[in-house]
Design an enzyme around this catalytic site. Sequence first.
Site, short mmCIF file in Angstrom:
data_model
loop_
_atom_site.label_atom_id
_atom_site.label_comp_id
_atom_site.label_asym_id
_atom_site.label_seq_id
_atom_site.Cartn_x
_atom_site.Cartn_y
_atom_site.Cartn_z
N ALA A 44 0.86 -1.19 0.00
CA ALA A 44 0.00 0.00 0.00
C ALA A 44 0.89 1.23 0.00
O ALA A 44 2.09 1.13 0.24
CB ALA A 44 -0.88 0.02 1.24
N LYS A 45 0.31 2.37 -0.27
CA LYS A 45 1.03 3.63 -0.14
C LYS A 45 0.01 4.73 0.06
O LYS A 45 -1.13 4.62 -0.41
CB LYS A 45 1.81 3.91 -1.44
#
Length: 416
Positions: free
Chosen positions: A108-109
Amino acid sequence: MDKKCICQETQRHFLNKAFDRLKLKGAQRELLLSSFRETRITVPVTLRHNGENTLHTFQGYRVQHNHARGPFKGGLRFHPDVNMGEIRALAQLMTWKTALVDIPFGGAKGGVSVDPQQLNETELEELSRRFCQKMAPIIGVHEDIPAPDIGTNPQVMAWMLDEYSKTHGYRTAIVTGKPVELGGSAGRLEATGYGVAHLAHKVAETISLTPEHSRVVIQGFGNVGSHTAIALASKGYKIIALSDVNGGVVNETGILIDHALRHIAENGTLTGLSGCSSVSNADLLELPCEILVPAALEATITCDNAGAIQAKLIVEAANMPVTHGADEQLQQRGVVIVPDLLANVGGVLASYYEWVQNLQQFPWDRETVLARLESRLSRTYDAVSVLANEQQIDLRCAAYELAIRRVEHAVRLRGF
Ligand code: GLU
């Protein structure tokens, strides 16, 4: 082409090469490329400007790419260029990183489109807390665990931990990269740079570059760049040029890193470092050297400057610093590139160790963290290099192949 497009295009190009080699079909590719969830929020903050309070709104993002192998994991970036396209590409990269180093996380980011340098401490705290409040429904100790990235740091993580814990009880494992006093791991702060240096040294040996005869240029002197410089200097490499956002400094006889760190602590910039001449960030990349470490933003080495790069070894401390066009040119010229998903994976690996320590409520000492980090990075590199040699492919292609294989297998086993 703007940066977000270059990032996505570069990522797509590297992935397609590996997908072709793995003979993956259209739907499988689509599944591996698409995000599980993309969240966009508005973060309101009261800013004090010319003695007056005014309400500002900032755009915030979290892209959760894939969680087939474990909870979503990845950093939060505070930078004016942050947008959904960039965060999407970086979230994907986290999935391949965690798979490559074989830790039980997905990718994720997140981030906020803001220049944190323009905010005072109170405003930055408000921004961090509001972001966390709005993201609270989709993050969790076993769901999604944020960490620092460009423009964020342990203090930002501390505010988020506090905010989340107000409604969920004390949850130290909700973020990694925290201050050690709040359950952060010894060694986490320096882990990314330490890992970059460890891998740079390992790969340098394979192309007969010795520390005493290798000149190193590092672009970017934030957390990753500075700790890479410290670790490479301690191995005996000569660091001849460094830079920050304001520009670079060069000294052919070698820069003392302690001196540079003191200068930056006192002046807030490397500019004016005594004993050095100045150079622009663009020219710095083209200096004669053996090892080049881009440790700043994406797409700093493109088709426009690849031909002028003189280094024999490029170690991607930043995420996606080399575009696919530049990568092709450099590979053709025999330049060895340690790709981002391998070079800077020490950061998320140390985050995993922090999370494990938090869940067990049992902290390890720094030596243990760094010894585990080093041995797992070595194992990961060995696996990548064996595949690269067997198949006669470059390190990036081999790293992607190993990572994609693991994610694809997990997706198949889970049945979605
Ligand atoms: N932001 C770092 C990266 O890009 C670390 C992420 C993490 O520790 O979760 O790899």
